[in-house]
Motif scaffolding. Structure first.
Motif, PDB file in Angstrom:
ATOM      1  N   CYS A  58      50.947  30.856  54.716  1.00  0.00           N
ATOM      2  CA  CYS A  58      49.405  31.030  54.555  1.00  0.00           C
ATOM      3  C   CYS A  58      49.310  32.349  54.825  1.00  0.00           C
ATOM      4  O   CYS A  58      49.669  32.950  55.766  1.00  0.00           O
ATOM      5  CB  CYS A  58      48.523  30.254  55.432  1.00  0.00           C
ATOM      6  N   LEU A  59      48.845  33.058  53.789  1.00  0.00           N
ATOM      7  CA  LEU A  59      48.800  34.789  54.061  1.00  0.00           C
ATOM      8  C   LEU A  59      46.990  34.890  53.739  1.00  0.00           C
ATOM      9  O   LEU A  59      46.408  34.542  52.792  1.00  0.00           O
ATOM     10  CB  LEU A  59      49.186  35.168  52.473  1.00  0.00           C
ATOM     11  N   ILE A  60      46.770  35.367  54.637  1.00  0.00           N
ATOM     12  CA  ILE A  60      45.203  35.884  54.678  1.00  0.00           C
ATOM     13  C   ILE A  60      45.131  37.396  54.485  1.00  0.00           C
ATOM     14  O   ILE A  60      45.693  38.149  55.441  1.00  0.00           O
ATOM     15  CB  ILE A  60      44.529  35.670  56.096  1.00  0.00           C
ATOM     16  N   SER A  61      44.459  37.803  53.383  1.00  0.00           N
ATOM     17  CA  SER A  61      44.641  39.074  53.308  1.00  0.00           C
ATOM     18  C   SER A  61      43.628  39.800  52.400  1.00  0.00           C
ATOM     19  O   SER A  61      42.773  38.987  52.024  1.00  0.00           O
ATOM     20  CB  SER A  61      45.891  39.409  52.007  1.00  0.00           C
ATOM     21  N   ARG A  62      43.274  41.021  52.740  1.00  0.00           N
ATOM     22  CA  ARG A  62      42.004  41.716  52.415  1.00  0.00           C
ATOM     23  C   ARG A  62      42.511  43.282  51.734  1.00  0.00           C
ATOM     24  O   ARG A  62      43.549  43.525  52.006  1.00  0.00           O
ATOM     25  CB  ARG A  62      41.117  41.782  53.498  1.00  0.00           C
ATOM     26  N   GLY A  63      41.480  43.890  51.565  1.00  0.00           N
ATOM     27  CA  GLY A  63      41.560  45.185  51.012  1.00  0.00           C
ATOM     28  C   GLY A  63      42.242  45.198  49.615  1.00  0.00           C
ATOM     29  O   GLY A  63      42.869  46.310  49.176  1.00  0.00           O
ATOM     30  N   TRP A  64      41.838  44.188  48.636  1.00  0.00           N
ATOM     31  CA  TRP A  64      42.500  44.077  47.380  1.00  0.00           C
ATOM     32  C   TRP A  64      40.996  43.909  46.553  1.00  0.00           C
ATOM     33  O   TRP A  64      39.959  43.404  46.865  1.00  0.00           O
ATOM     34  CB  TRP A  64      43.522  43.263  47.118  1.00  0.00           C
ATOM     35  N   ASN A  65      41.308  44.142  45.192  1.00  0.00           N
ATOM     36  CA  ASN A  65      40.304  43.562  44.303  1.00  0.00           C
ATOM     37  C   ASN A  65      41.057  42.821  43.159  1.00  0.00           C
ATOM     38  O   ASN A  65      41.950  42.178  43.144  1.00  0.00           O
ATOM     39  CB  ASN A  65      39.502  44.980  43.445  1.00  0.00           C
ATOM     40  N   THR A  66      39.974  42.206  42.316  1.00  0.00           N
ATOM     41  CA  THR A  66      40.338  41.056  41.362  1.00  0.00           C
ATOM     42  C   THR A  66      41.847  41.529  40.583  1.00  0.00           C
ATOM     43  O   THR A  66      42.421  40.630  40.198  1.00  0.00           O
ATOM     44  CB  THR A  66      39.141  40.799  40.456  1.00  0.00           C
ATOM     45  N   SER A  67      41.503  42.837  40.230  1.00  0.00           N
ATOM     46  CA  SER A  67      42.778  43.380  39.464  1.00  0.00           C
ATOM     47  C   SER A  67      44.138  43.304  40.057  1.00  0.00           C
ATOM     48  O   SER A  67      45.084  43.545  39.486  1.00  0.00           O
ATOM     49  CB  SER A  67      42.248  44.767  39.028  1.00  0.00           C
ATOM     50  N   GLN A  68      44.189  43.139  41.304  1.00  0.00           N
ATOM     51  CA  GLN A  68      45.283  43.126  42.035  1.00  0.00           C
ATOM     52  C   GLN A  68      45.781  41.790  42.648  1.00  0.00           C
ATOM     53  O   GLN A  68      46.635  41.751  43.260  1.00  0.00           O
ATOM     54  CB  GLN A  68      45.067  44.144  43.358  1.00  0.00           C
ATOM     55  N   VAL A  69      45.177  40.796  42.130  1.00  0.00           N
ATOM     56  CA  VAL A  69      45.636  39.394  42.676  1.00  0.00           C
ATOM     57  C   VAL A  69      46.803  39.053  42.147  1.00  0.00           C
ATOM     58  O   VAL A  69      47.573  38.583  42.692  1.00  0.00           O
ATOM     59  CB  VAL A  69      44.564  38.499  42.225  1.00  0.00           C
ATOM     60  N   GLY A  70      47.220  39.381  40.964  1.00  0.00           N
ATOM     61  CA  GLY A  70      48.525  39.232  40.513  1.00  0.00           C
ATOM     62  C   GLY A  70      49.710  39.463  41.316  1.00  0.00           C
ATOM     63  O   GLY A  70      50.589  39.107  41.561  1.00  0.00           O
TER      64      GLY A  70
END
Length: 355
Positions: free
Chosen positions: A162-174
């Motif tokens: 399980c990865l809880i991650s922040r600091g990204w936007n929709t374009s970086q999900v991939g």
């Protein structure tokens, strides 16, 4: 305005600091390492430091001084403050003992001690393990922002991650998913929008996990590590610089090599060892209390030498998770009659958002 007046505080992400004691005035703040972006947080603004009453600034580094650029930024910024505002006393509280000789040599006029801000985490926000043992849903939990230094890819071989991650936007999900293709990422919301998980949700996931991961090679004190321990999670960590190991012991952690196969193999060892999750939390609480009392000893050694009265732990208003309460600073400086930055210099936030 009273120091404790109830109001909607203002907050700037780079201007942090808490007035933990009013008499004598003691400020606990950070050092963000950004040369042109408030490197000493609240002390970077003349309005927060340009007053005659001697203040006691205790700086908590947010990175490792083994990084030459971070060290230079801190030295340059603090040298400027000491030259322009010599009435104050400045102390650095390094997270990692390895930084002591480096910082002392670079800033001979500054007190340097080892102290870790993770002891200010909120035990109530991150509750302990379930009273009754449950079968874990995840082999490991990794709470890490989306950034290269977190080395999320080292967790790619963990079977149930399980990865809880922040600091990204929709374009970086991939790109985020590609780092750990088999991981469950609960804060990817509808239409791939980022979703913030509150502490209660993080604690719930921790309760269903076997261990917590820490995989960076260098950073600062790392808040997530204390959140793991307060939730009763054993920690699988890689060797690192920055001080996050301060609360780790053989009874709550295992070290893995900095490669995916080693991390996965170490995670598989966790159930065989049989860590006592309730004892992990209890040990963390004891360590936090000890570290808070160490802060009192350090503070008193500094202020007593300047002729101030000593303080007790019960007097210090320590922030949870080193959260910022700059409104308390503003109230205090307003009482002293000093002009503060205009409101547009800050971002409005509620206390709940600041913690």
């Amino acid at each position: 305005m009273s120091l404790d007046t109830t109001a909607v505080p203002f907050k700037h992400p780079r201007v942090m600091g808490t007035l933990i004691c009013k008499d004598p005035p003691i400020i606990l703040g950070g050092m963000n390492g950004r040369a042109h972006d408030y490197p000493l947080n609240s002390a970077s603004l003349d309005a927060f430091i340009g007053h005659e009453r001697p203040m006691y600034y205790f700086f908590c580094p947010q990175w490792s001084f083994t990084n030459a650029a971070y060290l230079k930024t801190a030295v340059d910024a603090l040298t400027d403050r000491m030259k322009r505002f010599p009435q104050h006393t400045y102390t650095i509280l390094v997270n990692d003992p390895i930084d002591l000789p480096t910082v002392r040599a670079a800033l001979p006029g500054v007190g340097v001690h080892v102290w870790n801000t993770n002891c200010t985490a909120d035990p109530a926000a991150f509750s302990g393990p379930p009273v009754e043992a449950i079968e874990p849903e995840y082999d490991a939990l990794y709470n890490a922002r989306y950034s290269p230094y977190k080395r999320i890819e080292l967790a790619a071989k963990v079977e149930r991650l399980c990865l809880i991650s922040r600091g990204w936007n929709t374009s970086q999900v991939g790109a985020l998913r590609a780092l750990v293709p088999n991981a469950y990422i609960p804060n990817i919301g509808e239409n791939d929008q980022p979703r913030v998980l509150v502490p209660k949700e993080i604690a719930s996931i921790a309760a269903r996990s076997r261990c917590g991961l820490m995989l960076s090679g260098i950073e600062g004190q790392t808040r997530a590590i204390m959140e793991y321990l307060l939730c009763g999670l054993p920690v699988v960590t890689t060797p690192n610089y920055g001080g996050r190991d301060r609360f780790l012991t053989p009874s709550n952690s295992l070290f893995a090599g900095p490669d995916p196969m080693s991390v996965a193999a170490t995670v598989r060892m966790v159930p065989e060892i049989g860590f006592d999750r309730h004892e992990i939390r209890a040990e963390a609480l004891r360590a936090m209390e000890k570290e808070k009392r160490l802060l009192v000893q350090i503070v008193n050694s500094v202020i007593e030498a300047k002729g101030e009265r000593t303080v007790r732990l019960e007097e210090l208003r320590l922030p949870h998770k080193t959260s910022s309460e700059p409104n308390r600073l503003s109230y205090y400086f307003t009482e002293l009659g000093y002009e503060l930055p205009p409101p547009e210099a800050f971002v409005s936030a509620t206390l709940a958002e600041a913690v």
